[in-house]
Design a protein around this motif. Structure first.
Motif, PDB file in Angstrom:
ATOM      1  N   LYS A 127       0.829  -1.209   0.000  1.00 36.28           N
ATOM      2  CA  LYS A 127       0.000   0.000   0.000  1.00 36.28           C
ATOM      3  C   LYS A 127       0.860   1.255   0.000  1.00 36.28           C
ATOM      4  N   THR A 132      -2.293   3.210  -5.933  1.00 39.16           N
ATOM      5  CA  THR A 132      -3.460   2.355  -6.109  1.00 39.16           C
ATOM      6  C   THR A 132      -2.970   0.942  -6.377  1.00 39.16           C
ATOM      7  N   TYR A 148      -8.393  -9.527   1.499  1.00 36.03           N
ATOM      8  CA  TYR A 148      -8.312  -8.280   0.743  1.00 36.03           C
ATOM      9  C   TYR A 148      -9.471  -7.347   1.070  1.00 36.03           C
ATOM     10  N   GLY A 152      -9.258  -3.200   2.906  1.00 36.02           N
ATOM     11  CA  GLY A 152      -9.670  -2.004   2.177  1.00 36.02           C
ATOM     12  C   GLY A 152      -9.803  -2.132   0.674  1.00 36.02           C
ATOM     13  N   PHE A 153      -9.734  -3.330   0.147  1.00 44.22           N
ATOM     14  CA  PHE A 153      -9.926  -3.520  -1.290  1.00 44.22           C
ATOM     15  C   PHE A 153     -11.409  -3.702  -1.564  1.00 44.22           C
ATOM     16  N   ARG A 173      -7.896  -1.087  -4.929  1.00 47.78           N
ATOM     17  CA  ARG A 173      -7.748  -0.249  -3.736  1.00 47.78           C
ATOM     18  C   ARG A 173      -7.262   1.102  -4.205  1.00 47.78           C
TER      19      ARG A 173
END
Length: 182
Positions: A127, A132, A148, A152-153, A173
Motif C-alpha cells: 500500500k 493504487t 483483501y 480495504g480492497f 484499492r
C-alpha cells in the motif's frame, strides 16, 4: 536460468518505503526482514509459490501448479518487481509479493508461516509502495477474498480465468486521500 536484473531499483521512492537500495534491507520486524528480491531467491520463491498455491487452491489440480513452475521462473518473475520477507535468524525467505506496475500479481506466504501476520505486513508495504493497487484472486479462495476485503480492497468485477475455467474476483484499492479541513 534466466538472469534477473538486480541492479535497477524497484522505484525511485525506495527510501520513502524504508528501502535503502535494491539489495539492502527494507525494514525489520520481529525476527524478519522485508527486502528486495535477489536472483538467488528464485528457487525459494518458486517453492513458496507452489506450496501456497497448492494449499490455497485445492479446487485446482496440483499438476496445474506444478506445470506452471517453469513459467514462473522464466516469464513471470523476470517481468515483476519482487519484495521478499526473510527470517533474519535463518536467512530463509518465508514470503514474497510481486508487482507488475500497479497490479499486485502475487502475494504468497509459505504455508508454515501463514496466519502469523506476514501477509499483512507485506500488504501494508504494498500500500505504501503503490498509490493504487489492482489484483485478482480465485473466488473459491475464500480466505484471500476476505483478507483483501478486510484490508480495504473493493470488488470491481469477476471473470472466468481461461486456463483453469475458475472464476476470478477482481479487486481495486484506491490511493488514500487526505481529508481537507476547509
Amino acid at each position: 536460468m534466466t538472469e534477473h536484473n538486480t541492479t535497477t531499483p524497484l522505484r525511485p521512492q525506495m527510501r520513502e518505503w524504508g528501502l535503502s537500495g535494491v539489495l539492502c534491507p527494507v525494514r525489520a520486524h520481529g525476527g524478519k526482514m522485508i527486502r528486495a528480491f535477489k536472483e538467488e531467491d528464485t528457487e525459494t520463491v518458486i517453492r513458496i509459490w507452489l506450496a501456497a498455491s497448492v494449499r490455497s487452491h485445492s479446487f485446482i489440480d496440483k499438476a496445474y501448479w506444478e506445470e506452471k513452475a517453469e513459467a514462473m521462473r522464466t516469464l513471470y518473475l523476470p517481468l515483476s518487481e519482487i519484495v521478499v520477507d526473510e527470517d533474519r535468524a535463518t536467512g530463509e525467505v518465508v514470503a514474497f509479493m510481486a508487482f507488475v506496475e500497479d497490479y499486485l500479481a502475487a502475494l504468497f506466504v509459505a504455508p508454515e508461516h501463514q496466519k502469523m501476520g506476514v501477509g499483512s505486513r507485506l500488504l501494508a508495504l504494498a500500500k505504501k509502495m503503490r498509490g493504487t493497487l489492482d489484483l485478482s484472486v480465485y473466488a473459491e479462495n475464500e480466505r484471500a477474498v476476505a483478507f483483501y476485503q478486510k484490508n480495504g480492497f473493493r470488488i470491481t468485477g469477476e471473470r472466468i480465468e481461461e486456463m483453469t475455467g475458475h472464476r476470478l474476483v477482481e479487486f481495486f484499492r484506491p490511493a488514500c486521500r487526505l481529508e481537507s479541513k476547509d
